[in-house]
Design an enzyme around this catalytic site. Sequence first.
Site, PDB file in Angstrom:
ATOM      1  N   ARG A  81       0.856  -1.208   0.000  1.00 23.01           N
ATOM      2  CA  ARG A  81       0.000   0.000   0.000  1.00 23.01           C
ATOM      3  C   ARG A  81       0.885   1.249   0.000  1.00 23.01           C
ATOM      4  O   ARG A  81       0.542   2.261   0.611  1.00 23.01           O
ATOM      5  CB  ARG A  81      -0.952   0.007   1.197  1.00 23.01           C
ATOM      6  CG  ARG A  81      -1.705  -1.310   1.406  1.00 23.01           C
ATOM      7  CD  ARG A  81      -2.638  -1.280   2.601  1.00 23.01           C
ATOM      8  NE  ARG A  81      -3.067  -2.628   2.998  1.00 23.01           N
ATOM      9  CZ  ARG A  81      -3.694  -2.932   4.117  1.00 23.01           C
ATOM     10  NH1 ARG A  81      -4.020  -1.973   4.965  1.00 23.01           N
ATOM     11  NH2 ARG A  81      -4.031  -4.165   4.396  1.00 23.01           N
ATOM     12  N   GLU A 106       2.677  -1.651  -3.983  1.00 20.97           N
ATOM     13  CA  GLU A 106       1.459  -2.456  -4.070  1.00 20.97           C
ATOM     14  C   GLU A 106       0.293  -1.513  -3.841  1.00 20.97           C
ATOM     15  O   GLU A 106       0.337  -0.665  -2.928  1.00 20.97           O
ATOM     16  CB  GLU A 106       1.474  -3.553  -3.000  1.00 20.97           C
ATOM     17  CG  GLU A 106       0.353  -4.566  -3.154  1.00 20.97           C
ATOM     18  CD  GLU A 106      -0.785  -4.445  -2.161  1.00 20.97           C
ATOM     19  OE1 GLU A 106      -1.707  -5.267  -2.213  1.00 20.97           O
ATOM     20  OE2 GLU A 106      -0.786  -3.502  -1.333  1.00 20.97           O
TER      21      GLU A 106
HETATM   22  O1  G3P Z   1      -0.305  -7.755  -1.632  1.00 19.62           O
HETATM   23  C1  G3P Z   1      -0.854  -8.624  -0.738  1.00 19.62           C
HETATM   24  C2  G3P Z   1      -1.617  -8.005   0.372  1.00 19.62           C
HETATM   25  O2  G3P Z   1      -1.832  -6.651   0.131  1.00 19.62           O
HETATM   26  C3  G3P Z   1      -2.913  -8.698   0.574  1.00 19.62           C
HETATM   27  O3  G3P Z   1      -3.555  -8.312   1.735  1.00 19.62           O
HETATM   28  O4  G3P Z   1      -5.353  -7.173   2.931  1.00 19.62           O
HETATM   29  O5  G3P Z   1      -3.184  -6.056   2.645  1.00 19.62           O
HETATM   30  O6  G3P Z   1      -4.694  -6.317   0.715  1.00 19.62           O
HETATM   31  P1  G3P Z   1      -4.223  -6.899   2.004  1.00 19.62           P
HETATM   32 CA    CA Z   2      -3.384  -5.344  -0.955  1.00 18.64          CA
END
Ligand code: G3P
Ligand code: CA
Length: 275
Positions: free
Chosen positions: A36, A62
């Site tokens: 993120r 990400e």
């Molecule tokens: O990139 C994998 C990870 O982001 C998945 O979990 O909940 O953080 O989107 P989440």
């Molecule tokens: Ca994610």
Amino acid sequence: MMSVVFISLFNVPVFAATGETATTQQQQKIVNVAHRGASGHAPENTMAAFEKAFQMKSDYIEIDVQMTRDGEVVAIHDTTVDRTTNGTGFVGDFTLEEIQQLDAGSWFDEEFAGEKIPTFEEIVDAFRGKIGILIELKSPELYPGIEEKVANILMERNMHLPNNNKVIIQSFNHESVQRSKELLPNIPHGVLAGMSWADVTDEQLLEFATYADYFNPNRNMVDEELVDRVHRSGMEVYAYTVRAQEHADQLFEAGVDGIITDFPEYVYDFSGLNE
Ligand code: G3P
Ligand code: CA
């Protein structure tokens, strides 16, 4: 530029941050993915977090993408705006204009007051060519057509062409991954695997490998044996989510290809770059 860490053949200390020493018999590269954005340092899924990841020389950011009521693709993790903004309600109930009036930074720190929920297009235009983008289609079952929207945004920029290896698309919704792969056959795709996949079989891995290039698991299910089995199926492993140095170290030992982390510095510590 790919920040690939090469660990050589002989007794090279790799756990600089912990003071431990490890050896490996093979060269190993670890791809550093800022989860993120560098979300340990700035509010997740904001331009501030993505910029921080770029400054920290992560290989990828990400991002979680969802869709507004008027069909705009935006970056936010939860299906409501409640946790990460000063508003309330479902992402899909806001127009773009409405959602961009929210403050997506103050919840993290007053220093980030005024950060907005960015559009996917804004992110792509600001960061393509600077850092890789790992796109997670978040809860795509809520947003019919989001695969096409994302594909069109990438195609308008010629980012769907072969050898454009700095974009990856992934989702926990594996049907959505398949749909996206059909639209964007030259872009690598990943299946995200939560703990319900802890006992994934070789047959299931081979099935995933018919459309995916990555099997990206919760870090709690990762060991060397799983990594070996995924590699034998022809896919790579980017594990999520690292928020502690010791967890990064464990994943490194298990032989993963990439680490998805809120703290990019935990991955660089393998090379001693932070010393
Ligand atoms: O990139 C994998 C990870 O982001 C998945 O979990 O909940 O953080 O989107 P989440
Ligand atoms: Ca994610």
